[in-house]
Design a protein around this motif. Structure first.
Motif, PDB file in Angstrom:
ATOM      1  N   UNK A 229      37.389  36.297  44.367  1.00 46.65           N
ATOM      2  CA  UNK A 229      36.921  37.086  45.526  1.00 46.65           C
ATOM      3  C   UNK A 229      37.770  38.340  45.756  1.00 46.65           C
ATOM      4  N   UNK A 230      37.948  39.093  44.682  1.00 43.87           N
ATOM      5  CA  UNK A 230      38.518  40.427  44.822  1.00 43.87           C
ATOM      6  C   UNK A 230      40.026  40.525  44.788  1.00 43.87           C
ATOM      7  N   UNK A 231      40.697  39.400  44.794  1.00 43.78           N
ATOM      8  CA  UNK A 231      42.166  39.411  44.882  1.00 43.78           C
ATOM      9  C   UNK A 231      42.801  40.300  43.815  1.00 43.78           C
ATOM     10  N   UNK A 232      42.252  40.240  42.604  1.00 45.50           N
ATOM     11  CA  UNK A 232      42.842  40.996  41.491  1.00 45.50           C
ATOM     12  C   UNK A 232      42.145  42.336  41.249  1.00 45.50           C
ATOM     13  N   UNK A 233      41.217  42.677  42.150  1.00 47.24           N
ATOM     14  CA  UNK A 233      40.480  43.921  41.959  1.00 47.24           C
ATOM     15  C   UNK A 233      39.161  43.721  41.216  1.00 47.24           C
ATOM     16  N   UNK A 234      38.906  42.505  40.752  1.00 53.44           N
ATOM     17  CA  UNK A 234      37.598  42.116  40.199  1.00 53.44           C
ATOM     18  C   UNK A 234      37.083  40.981  41.074  1.00 53.44           C
ATOM     19  N   UNK A 235      35.778  40.726  41.039  1.00 56.41           N
ATOM     20  CA  UNK A 235      35.267  39.597  41.836  1.00 56.41           C
ATOM     21  C   UNK A 235      35.987  38.319  41.432  1.00 56.41           C
ATOM     22  N   UNK A 236      36.143  38.140  40.110  1.00 55.31           N
ATOM     23  CA  UNK A 236      36.824  36.966  39.581  1.00 55.31           C
ATOM     24  C   UNK A 236      37.846  37.453  38.558  1.00 55.31           C
ATOM     25  N   UNK A 237      39.012  36.792  38.542  1.00 56.64           N
ATOM     26  CA  UNK A 237      40.071  37.236  37.627  1.00 56.64           C
ATOM     27  C   UNK A 237      39.635  37.150  36.169  1.00 56.64           C
ATOM     28  N   UNK A 238      38.778  36.150  35.863  1.00 55.88           N
ATOM     29  CA  UNK A 238      38.418  35.996  34.447  1.00 55.88           C
ATOM     30  C   UNK A 238      37.585  37.166  33.948  1.00 55.88           C
ATOM     31  N   UNK A 239      37.016  37.945  34.863  1.00 58.49           N
ATOM     32  CA  UNK A 239      36.217  39.097  34.428  1.00 58.49           C
ATOM     33  C   UNK A 239      37.088  40.188  33.802  1.00 58.49           C
ATOM     34  N   UNK A 240      38.389  40.204  34.138  1.00 57.79           N
ATOM     35  CA  UNK A 240      39.297  41.149  33.463  1.00 57.79           C
ATOM     36  C   UNK A 240      39.433  40.794  31.981  1.00 57.79           C
ATOM     37  N   UNK A 241      39.259  39.503  31.665  1.00 53.38           N
ATOM     38  CA  UNK A 241      39.546  39.010  30.310  1.00 53.38           C
ATOM     39  C   UNK A 241      38.298  38.904  29.457  1.00 53.38           C
ATOM     40  N   UNK A 242      37.121  39.070  30.094  1.00 55.50           N
ATOM     41  CA  UNK A 242      35.886  38.885  29.341  1.00 55.50           C
ATOM     42  C   UNK A 242      35.691  37.465  28.856  1.00 55.50           C
ATOM     43  N   UNK A 243      36.230  36.500  29.612  1.00 55.50           N
ATOM     44  CA  UNK A 243      36.117  35.089  29.234  1.00 55.50           C
ATOM     45  C   UNK A 243      35.182  34.407  30.218  1.00 55.50           C
ATOM     46  N   UNK A 244      34.203  33.676  29.712  1.00 53.09           N
ATOM     47  CA  UNK A 244      33.300  32.960  30.603  1.00 53.09           C
ATOM     48  C   UNK A 244      33.653  31.467  30.585  1.00 53.09           C
ATOM     49  N   UNK A 245      34.082  30.925  31.714  1.00 53.32           N
ATOM     50  CA  UNK A 245      34.425  29.498  31.754  1.00 53.32           C
ATOM     51  C   UNK A 245      33.164  28.638  31.885  1.00 53.32           C
ATOM     52  N   UNK A 246      33.337  27.322  31.875  1.00 52.59           N
ATOM     53  CA  UNK A 246      32.228  26.408  32.146  1.00 52.59           C
ATOM     54  C   UNK A 246      32.131  26.084  33.626  1.00 52.59           C
ATOM     55  N   UNK A 247      33.275  26.087  34.278  1.00 56.86           N
ATOM     56  CA  UNK A 247      33.322  25.786  35.707  1.00 56.86           C
ATOM     57  C   UNK A 247      34.318  26.736  36.354  1.00 56.86           C
TER      58      UNK A 247
END
Ligand code: PLP
Length: 402
Positions: A229-247
């Motif tokens: 929720x924006x803490x890292x400047x992206x909606x989700x931190x994993x979006x910086x890494x281009x990694x899609x988790x399962x959960x």
């Protein structure tokens, strides 16, 4: 704006100690009101809030969007249970799924720990029983979430916990590769360790974990309760890494200060729990969901992702400059966006936190050598500059006190 205080402040601490369980240690301050990035204590002292109630109050205090959404929904329909459909829950789920940008289904609970409990139950539905988590991690205080929390001091008094939990050093791909197997139901990771003091992993750690999970068929669970929720400047931190988790699990910032938890199952992981297999009386209630929708709308309309990136970078650069300039006690800084760990030397986190408070800033001395900043996403450049200007004085006072 005046607040009624029913008792002298000193009394309140003693009265609390008599009737509230002693699980937290004694706070130093009684907060009575807030506005934007500022909060006030019962003696009328003003503080710049650089912690946001532990990364929760993302819109700061008293934001009118949350107030309006909550007031409207609480009088229209406050509670439904999940025996009935409520529209704010559907809208929020649709919104979060869209922000993730992929097919997903959500279970709503009331806290971070509950979101992780749901993820643990999802992992059991794979038919496998082993969960890998990391040293230094924090996933919550309920018995399941505690079982996968990599802090022995928090776990040991409550053993026996869930069987099947294993811990590997955070950021260590080789250790994860060694531990993971066809028996692994899930790997639980924080994108950056939060409660350990905002410690990021080496680059590509999440991507390597994703690849190892793919090879073994384990679920990758990202605990974004603090990082999302924006803490890292992206909606989700994993979006910086281009990694899609399962959960993905969410909580803290999602409803801007109201209690909520969300466990998001992506793709097939969103259908592992079936009818009767999980539930919550309060989870996904219309009031918190209306608040969360207001939070997401406001992050978008006020451009708070970009702002968190910009102001966070300014704050981090200023702290690093202080370290580079040899300000005694400040060794460096780590983190992304408005989520920073100040690395201390020659002072204690407690002394730093107290000195900052005296100077008018709420921060969080969290690990033996680290102070956490997780301010509201509405933090301004002027707020950041005020803290940077005060930093050498805070560090000096902290060294004297330590
Ligand atoms: C805060 C936190 C939790 C637990 O959330 P609660 O709402 O306190 O149960 C779990 N994981 C992470 C990463 C957190 O920061």
């Amino acid at each position: 704006m005046s607040q009624t205080t029913t008792a002298p402040v000193a009394d309140l601490f003693d009265r609390r100690d008599k009737v509230v369980m002693g699980t937290y240690g004694r706070p130093a301050v009684t907060l009575t009101r807030g506005e934007g990035t500022r909060v006030w204590d019962a003696d009328g002292n003003e503080y710049v809030d650089l912690l946001a109630g532990i990364a929760v109050s993302v819109l700061g205090h008293g934001h009118p969007a949350i107030g309006a959404a909550v007031a409207a929904q609480v009088s229209r329909l406050c509670h439904t249970s999940n025996l009935y459909v409520n529209e704010p829950q559907v809208l929020l789920a649709e919104r979060l799924v869209a922000l993730l940008g992929t097919d997903a289904r959500i279970f709503f609970g009331n806290s971070g720990a509950e979101a992780n409990e749901c993820a643990i139950k999802i992992s059991r539905k794979t038919g496998r029983k082993e969960i890998i988590a990391t040293d230094g991690s924090f996933h919550g205080r309920t018995m399941g979430a505690l079982s996968i929390t990599g802090q022995p001091g928090k776990r040991t008094p409550f053993e026996p916990l869930l069987p099947g939990a294993r811990f590997v050093p955070y950021g260590d791909v080789a250790a994860l590769k060694e531990a993971i197997s066809e028996r692994t139901a899930a790997v639980f990771l924080e994108p950056t360790l939060g409660e350990a003091g905002v410690i990021p992993p080496p680059p590509d750690y999440l991507a390597a974990a994703r690849a190892l999970c793919d090879e073994t068929g384990a679920l990758l669970v990202l605990d974004e309760i603090q990082s999302g929720i924006g803490r890292t400047g992206a909606w989700f931190a994993h979006q910086h890494e281009g990694v899609l988790p399962d959960v993905v699990t969410l909580a803290k910032g999602l409803a801007g200060g109201l209690p909520i938890g969300a466990c998001i199952g992506i793709g097939a992981a969103g259908s592992l729990l079936g009818p009767g297999e999980h539930g919550s009386t309060f989870g996904g209630g219309p009031v918190v969901c209306a608040a969360a929708l207001a939070v997401l709308d406001t992050i978008e309309s006020e451009g708070l992702l970009a702002s968190a990136t910009r102001v966070g970078a300014r704050l981090a650069a200023g702290i690093q400059a202080a370290a580079d300039a040899g300000v005694p006690g400040i060794a460096g800084v780590q983190g992304t966006g408005l989520w920073l760990g100040i690395e201390l030397s020659t002072t204690t986190p407690g002394a730093f936190e107290a000195a900052a408070r005296t100077a008018g800033f709420l921060v969080n001395g969290i690990a033996p050598d680290r102070v956490r900043l997780a301010p509201p996403l509405v933090l301004t450049e002027a707020d950041a500059d005020a803290f940077l200007a005060a930093l050498p004085g805070i560090a000096a006072a902290a060294r004297q006190a330590a």
